[in-house]
Design a protein around this motif. Sequence first.
Motif, PDB file in Angstrom:
ATOM      1  N   ASP A   1       0.815  -1.214   0.000  1.00 21.35           N
ATOM      2  CA  ASP A   1       0.000   0.000   0.000  1.00 21.35           C
ATOM      3  C   ASP A   1       0.851   1.267   0.000  1.00 21.35           C
ATOM      4  OD1 ASP A   1       0.984  -0.240   2.597  1.00 21.35           O
ATOM      5  OD2 ASP A   1      -0.812   0.630   3.503  1.00 21.35           O
TER       6      ASP A   1
ATOM      7  N   TYR B   1      -6.934   0.986   6.079  1.00 23.54           N
ATOM      8  CA  TYR B   1      -5.857   1.801   5.529  1.00 23.54           C
ATOM      9  C   TYR B   1      -5.906   3.204   6.132  1.00 23.54           C
ATOM     10  CZ  TYR B   1      -5.355  -1.763   1.895  1.00 23.54           C
ATOM     11  OH  TYR B   1      -5.154  -2.934   1.230  1.00 23.54           O
TER      12      TYR B   1
ATOM     13  N   ARG C   1      -3.786   5.744  -2.337  1.00 26.16           N
ATOM     14  CA  ARG C   1      -4.576   4.816  -1.518  1.00 26.16           C
ATOM     15  C   ARG C   1      -6.070   4.987  -1.736  1.00 26.16           C
ATOM     16  NH1 ARG C   1      -1.220   4.957   4.158  1.00 26.16           N
ATOM     17  NH2 ARG C   1       0.615   3.861   3.405  1.00 26.16           N
TER      18      ARG C   1
END
Length: 593
Positions: A228, A487, A543
Motif C-alpha cells: 500500500d 488503511y 490509496r
Amino acid sequence: MHAYRSHTCGELTKENVGQEIRLSGWVNRIRDHGGVLFIDLRDHFGMTQVLADPDSPVFAEVEAVRSEWCIRIDGVVKARDADLVNDKLPTGEIEVFIRDLEVLGAADELPLMVFGEQEYPEETRLRYRYLDLRREKLQRNMTLRSDVVASIRKRMWDIGFREYQTPIITASSPEGARDFLVPSRLHPGKFYALPQAPQQFKQLIMVSGFDKYFQIAPCFRDEDPRADRSPTDFYQLDMEMSFVSQQDVFDTVSPVIAGVFEEFGEGKRVDAPGDWPQISYRDAALWYGTDKPDLRNPIKMQIVSDHFAGSGFAIFAKILEQDGTEIRAIPAPGGGSRKFCDRMNAFAQKEGLPGMGYIFWRDTGGEMEAAGPLAKNIGPERTEAIRQQLGLGVGDAAFFLGGKPKSFEAVAGKARVVIGDELKLTEQDRFAFAWIVDFPIYEKDDETGEIDFEHNPFSMPQGGMAALEGDPLQVLGYQYDLACNGYELVSGAIRNHKLEIMYKAFEIAGYGQEEVDKRFGGMATAFRFGAPPHGGCAAGIDRIVMLLADEANIREVIMFPMNQRAEDLMMSAPSDPSNEQLRELSLRIIPQE
C-alpha cells in the motif's frame, strides 16, 4: 474525412448503419471463421468488430495483421444479425466491413498479451508497462485516478480553497523517512532534497496570510516498499487552514472524502461523515491492534487480565506478575469449533508467537460447555465470567494473547482481521471511516530510557506549554488520522505555531534550540512574526484510488510504478552517472566493499 478516424471504437451504433467510416486502433484479437477474418479493434474508448471476407480488396493485407498492430481501417457499418448481437459491448449491434487498411504501427512478438487477464511476472509487467497499460483493467484504473483527482480539485475549489504550488527542490527536512538528496552543481559539496511533503511550506503559506491552501502534491520518500506504499514518490491532497480547531478540519475534509467515495464507489455504502467515530489512539490499539482499523469488522478486543490473574493457567498468571503486561481477548462469534481454533493458533505461530490460547463454547445435550485447554486450566467460574464479559454464546470462541501490548498488538490486529474474514463477519460492500485522535507525542526507548518523538513533532500539544511540564509520556497532540477499511487515508494535525512551545517540545526529545534552528530555521524564524493558529491534513491519492478500484497493490493504480527494489525497469533507473556528470557535481563514487 479525418486522416485517422471519423469515430472512436466505442461510438458506433445502429444509427450509423450504412455509413462509410474510418477507425484507428489496436488489434485486440483476430478470429478466422471459415475464411472470414474478424478483428476486434480497440482504442481507449471501446471495441468495434471489423471484418473482411475474400471479396474485400484488402483481404490479403488483413491476413497479415497480428495482435497489437496499430491500424487504420475504412469501411461500411452493417447491422449484425439478431442472433449475433453482443449485448456486452456498446457497439455490439453493428460490425464494419473493411474496404481499406493502413498499418500505422506493426508490432514485434509480444512479451505479454494484452487480450485477456493472464497473470505475468511483475518484472515483465513493469519492464513493458506501456503494453501492460493497454489492458482493460489498467485503462479503467488510470481513468478512475484521473477522474478522482479532477473531482477532488473541484470539491476543494467549491468550498473556498485555492491551489498553490510549493517547491520540488528544497532543503532536507526530516519527516520520518529518508530524503532523496540532489547534489548542487553551483554549490559543490552541498545538497538539495526532494520534499517528503510540503509540510513546512504550507505552514509558511498560513504565516503569509493565505487563509486556505490545497495542492495535489507530489511527495518523495526513500522508503521500503509495501503493497500500500510506493518506495519513491506518491501524490496527496495537501491542505492547510488558518484559525481552525481540530473539529473544523474534520468538518471541512470529511465531506470531500465522503463525496469522492460516493461518486466513484460503485454503489458501496459510504458512512455519512456525521457518523464517523472519533477513536483515541490508545483505544484503537486496544480494540483493534492498529491505528488504522477496519470498522467493517465488528470485532472489538477487550482486556481480560482479571480473569487470569492468579489462575490455574500458569503462563498467563506469570505474565501478569510483570509490570506493564495484560491479557487481551479477541471474540470470535461463530468460530466455536476446534478445527477453526487450531487454525488460528497455527496462524499465531506463523506470525512468530508461541501460539494463541482459546476457549470455545459448544452444546452438549442442551447444555453449554466451555472447551479447550484454557477452559480446563482456569475452571468454569472464570470461563463463564469471560463469556459474559465478551457477550458470547454457543458456537462462539475467544482467542487470547498476553504480555506487554507492543509485543503482541500487531499480531492481535492481524488475527482480528483474519477471524473477521474467515467467519464472514466483515462487510464487503461498505467504506467505513473513523478518525483516530489523541496521538501521544513522545515515546520512551525501552533499552536506553531516552524520550523521543513517537509521532509528528510539529503537532500542538493538548494543553500547550503546561502539558509539557509533566510526564512526557502522557502528552497528547492535536494529531489525527482518518482510517478507512484498514488503511490510513488522511493524516494531519493542528500545528504548533508558538515558538516557545516548539522549542520546549523539541528540548524534551533531546533537540536543543540551536539544533531546531538549524533543521527548521525558516519556519522558526517565521513564527517570530505573528503566526496564526493553523492546521490541516493530507490525503493519499494513491490509496484512495486503490480502495475505489478494489485493488490490493498500489502499483495497480500508478501509471509508471517502481518495482519492489525501487527500480524503474522500463527506463533503467537508477542509472550510473557519467564521469562528466560527476565532475560537474564535484562528486566521486566510492565502491562498496
